[in-house]
Design an enzyme around this catalytic site. Sequence first.
Site, PDB file in Angstrom:
ATOM      1  CG  ASP B   7      -7.149   0.200   3.721  1.00 54.38           C
ATOM      2  OD1 ASP B   7      -8.363   0.219   3.475  1.00 54.38           O
ATOM      3  OD2 ASP B   7      -6.324  -0.416   3.005  1.00 54.38           O
ATOM      4  CD  GLU B  66     -10.327   3.463   1.617  1.00 58.47           C
ATOM      5  OE1 GLU B  66      -9.349   4.224   1.644  1.00 58.47           O
ATOM      6  OE2 GLU B  66     -10.429   2.525   0.827  1.00 58.47           O
ATOM      7  CG  ASP B 139      -3.318  -3.541   3.073  1.00 56.51           C
ATOM      8  OD1 ASP B 139      -4.483  -3.913   2.937  1.00 56.51           O
ATOM      9  OD2 ASP B 139      -2.350  -4.108   2.529  1.00 56.51           O
TER      10      ASP B 139
END
Lengths: 164, 164
Positions: B7, B66, B139
């Site tokens: 992330d 991501e 996260d």
Amino acid sequence: MFVLGIDPGLSRCGYGCVEHGRKPRAVAAGVIRTDSSVERPLRLAEIQREIRTLIGELKPQVVAIERVLFQQNATTAMSVGMVSGIIMVEAVSAGCAVVEYSPNEVKLAVAGWGGAGKDEVGQMVQTLLGLPKRLKPADVADAVAVALCHVAHMPASRAAGALR
Amino acid sequence: MFVLGIDPGLSRCGYGCVEHGRKPRAVAAGVIRTDSSVERPLRLAEIQREIRTLIGELKPQVVAIERVLFQQNATTAMSVGMVSGIIMVEAVSAGCAVVEYSPNEVKLAVAGWGGAGKDEVGQMVQTLLGLPKRLKPADVADAVAVALCHVAHMPASRAAGALR
């Protein structure tokens, strides 16, 4: 000292190295191209290798990068941002200082006003460096302009009026 | 095989490594933090070093990232893009495959619908991996969710219904 200017891009990443002295001198300039049919991570890795080689050969003290704005579409801007990030870490790894300038700052420093077009920038880069002909493609002239912008922002240059 | 989910972020970059087998298993998870008072190129270089170490230790076959969208402000999105680009080239250098998933794809794969909130994603990550407690900060759970999303997209997983 050498300043390596970068006009970041995924398809065409312009670079231009300028020696800062009494009068700025062009040392190297060109463009790194990647094939749009190749996957983005591999294209980014190609740019990383080329930039690493370039920094290793030229040994600039400063890497000056044109700041990415969002005038274009978001996907393009994101790819340009990725290229910028990769160049920043390559520069840091090689012990270079990293500076960023906005397109307007570059145009202001090189052509005298922030609204200058690509043509004016190209013409001024040629004139300032005393080159026999215009640098092409525009990405190369833009990259050299970023390097010249940094030179213009250095205290000694401002005192000496190195660019104008 | 190991899938390292990321992330991406400049202040907090979450990572989560999942082993793909009959049932996905958590291997490692955490967050790389950088100090906002430090200049961006140095923060990016710090993330590069940490990711390089992580990939070297975990030896994932795949790095799943991501995809950055532009919901936040442009400067934040650009920094996240820079981090993504750096992680991509580190992954390529280490011989890993790189895949990207949109936040919606991740939520869909892990929580069953693309509009799932952070809480639902966190809960599902805990359940799917049989963890004693929720991964924090978000996260970390998000990064693990990206890895699980890739696992869910692998042909064998789809056949076996590994996630559901």
